[in-house]
Design an enzyme around this catalytic site. Sequence first.
Site, mmCIF file in Angstrom:
data_model
loop_
_atom_site.group_PDB
_atom_site.id
_atom_site.type_symbol
_atom_site.label_atom_id
_atom_site.label_comp_id
_atom_site.label_asym_id
_atom_site.label_seq_id
_atom_site.Cartn_x
_atom_site.Cartn_y
_atom_site.Cartn_z
ATOM 1 N N HIS A 74 41.183 34.089 34.181
ATOM 2 C CA HIS A 74 41.840 34.883 35.229
ATOM 3 C C HIS A 74 41.939 34.081 36.516
ATOM 4 O O HIS A 74 40.973 33.448 36.924
ATOM 5 C CB HIS A 74 41.047 36.163 35.503
ATOM 6 C CG HIS A 74 41.348 37.251 34.533
ATOM 7 N ND1 HIS A 74 40.853 38.515 34.653
ATOM 8 C CD2 HIS A 74 42.109 37.255 33.433
ATOM 9 C CE1 HIS A 74 41.303 39.258 33.658
ATOM 10 N NE2 HIS A 74 42.049 38.509 32.894
ATOM 11 N N TYR A 203 40.137 46.420 41.357
ATOM 12 C CA TYR A 203 39.058 47.052 42.119
ATOM 13 C C TYR A 203 39.722 48.105 43.016
ATOM 14 O O TYR A 203 40.536 47.749 43.876
ATOM 15 C CB TYR A 203 38.335 46.030 42.999
ATOM 16 C CG TYR A 203 37.498 45.013 42.245
ATOM 17 C CD1 TYR A 203 38.081 43.896 41.646
ATOM 18 C CD2 TYR A 203 36.114 45.164 42.140
ATOM 19 C CE1 TYR A 203 37.312 42.967 40.962
ATOM 20 C CE2 TYR A 203 35.330 44.230 41.467
ATOM 21 C CZ TYR A 203 35.933 43.142 40.877
ATOM 22 O OH TYR A 203 35.168 42.221 40.202
ATOM 23 N N PRO A 294 26.815 45.161 41.156
ATOM 24 C CA PRO A 294 27.743 44.425 40.287
ATOM 25 C C PRO A 294 29.141 44.199 40.859
ATOM 26 O O PRO A 294 29.949 43.513 40.227
ATOM 27 C CB PRO A 294 27.823 45.307 39.037
ATOM 28 C CG PRO A 294 27.481 46.667 39.515
ATOM 29 C CD PRO A 294 26.509 46.499 40.641
ATOM 30 N N LYS A 298 28.211 38.887 40.287
ATOM 31 C CA LYS A 298 27.415 37.684 40.528
ATOM 32 C C LYS A 298 26.120 37.582 39.707
ATOM 33 O O LYS A 298 25.519 36.505 39.632
ATOM 34 C CB LYS A 298 27.028 37.605 42.019
ATOM 35 C CG LYS A 298 28.201 37.326 42.933
ATOM 36 C CD LYS A 298 28.600 35.867 42.867
ATOM 37 C CE LYS A 298 29.963 35.615 43.437
ATOM 38 N NZ LYS A 298 30.882 34.961 42.556
ATOM 39 N N TYR A 386 34.159 34.820 45.465
ATOM 40 C CA TYR A 386 34.318 35.484 44.166
ATOM 41 C C TYR A 386 34.303 34.461 43.030
ATOM 42 O O TYR A 386 33.617 34.658 42.025
ATOM 43 C CB TYR A 386 35.624 36.281 44.161
ATOM 44 C CG TYR A 386 35.771 37.224 42.991
ATOM 45 C CD1 TYR A 386 35.316 38.537 43.063
ATOM 46 C CD2 TYR A 386 36.375 36.805 41.812
ATOM 47 C CE1 TYR A 386 35.464 39.403 41.990
ATOM 48 C CE2 TYR A 386 36.525 37.670 40.730
ATOM 49 C CZ TYR A 386 36.069 38.967 40.825
ATOM 50 O OH TYR A 386 36.208 39.828 39.760
#
Length: 401
Positions: A74, A203, A294, A298, A386
């Site tokens: 991704h 998200y 979460p 990480k 990220y």
Amino acid sequence: MSERTQVAIIGAGPAGLLLGQLLHRHGIDAVILEARSRDYVEARIRAGLLEQGTIETLREAGVGERMDAEGIVHGGIYLCFDHALHHIPMRELTNGRTMMIYGQTEVVKDLVAARLEAGLPLLFECEDVALDGLEHDEPLVRYRHEGAEHELRCEIVGGCDGFHGICRPTIPADALSVWGREYPYGWLGILADVAPSTDELIYAYSDRGFALHSMRSHTRSRLYVQVDPDDDIANWSDDRIWSELHQRLASDGWELREGEVLDKGITPMRSFVAAPMRYRSLMLAGDAAHIVPPTGAKGLNLAVADVTVLADALVAHFASGSDTGLDEYSDRCLTRVWRAEHFSWFMTTMLHLDPQDDAFGRELQRSQLRYVTRSTAASTSLAENYVGLPLEQTAPPAVTR
Ligand code: APR
Ligand code: PHB
């Protein structure tokens, strides 16, 4: 029964299993002791997003083959708010860095298979595992296995037994500092037998609370909704879960596909750090030393980073007697850990509804979401955290005069 090894590893999660694998590749003996059964460890569903550094480590450890064949690369994520999807093109913002969707469950299966194929000791269903002799630098691990009492002598203990393990509580309270926060929400997660309705993770921030659309493969979706941490999964029928997901993930021109729910459960969310990550010859790694909520994906990546640093330190210790790496282990890991703690807290508080918060707080969250999707500086900052900062950028600062 009395036995001996160089490193006794407590816990066969990703941290313990990968540490065993890295040590094996350098000819260092280890015994891994796990409280649960092999079936349980291999069926436990956890997060599934690997940073590039994690992918490279797993390849170098010789367990990357299935990951490379089945993992889904991704290059970005969507943030969903105000009924629209906003793309963050992580690959472009981070000089080509990407992430991979490959479940932690699969990583664990690959590591267990590699260890058993190599004929190396990995004992499941160990009972009453206890540490002794740390004070005198003669560590001894006692445990019961298949009805027999065992004593395992070693030079170093790898404390990889997760947040609820026995290693961290063995350290005298005055030798450890702890920090933490519990959030007033948890995640209800489902695994659904349906192709993902999205090409990249979504998200979502909504008036009904957070939701996440993730995936495990081209045919399996993994989805989450924010719930009360004390809620009972029995209150959540499949229909109710899908209804919440539809409402929270709603965006113009996008449809969520439903499928059979194969697994569901609620997990609380917390942040936690214990320092230092070493007490004499006991080295803590992974969830035994730190927990992140979460939202930043990480947890697994931090565990992998810890054991990479630890394995290097142990190789130097056993090969040349140099203890510099072991002495620096905790500081090297904690700088990275605190960066991930901040990022995970930032993502979590930006995206979840805090039941105590007021309308002012909600407008601040909306403003922040607009900023991280519209400003290149802000989206680059989110993206580089990220995908995972390179090790050197999370090393302790150099001494400046
Ligand atoms: N004796 C032996 N093993 C134990 C004991 C004990 N007393 N207590 C716990 N364990 C085992 C657990 O059963 C588990 O298999 O230690 C293992 C710890 O594994 P994880 O909890 O997966 O932790 P870690 O390997 O550090 O991996 C971190 O896992 O929890 C997720 O989000 C987290 O993704 C992150 C990753
Ligand atoms: C998951 O796929 O389980 C997942 C993905 C991203 C997250 C958390 C969990 O931030």
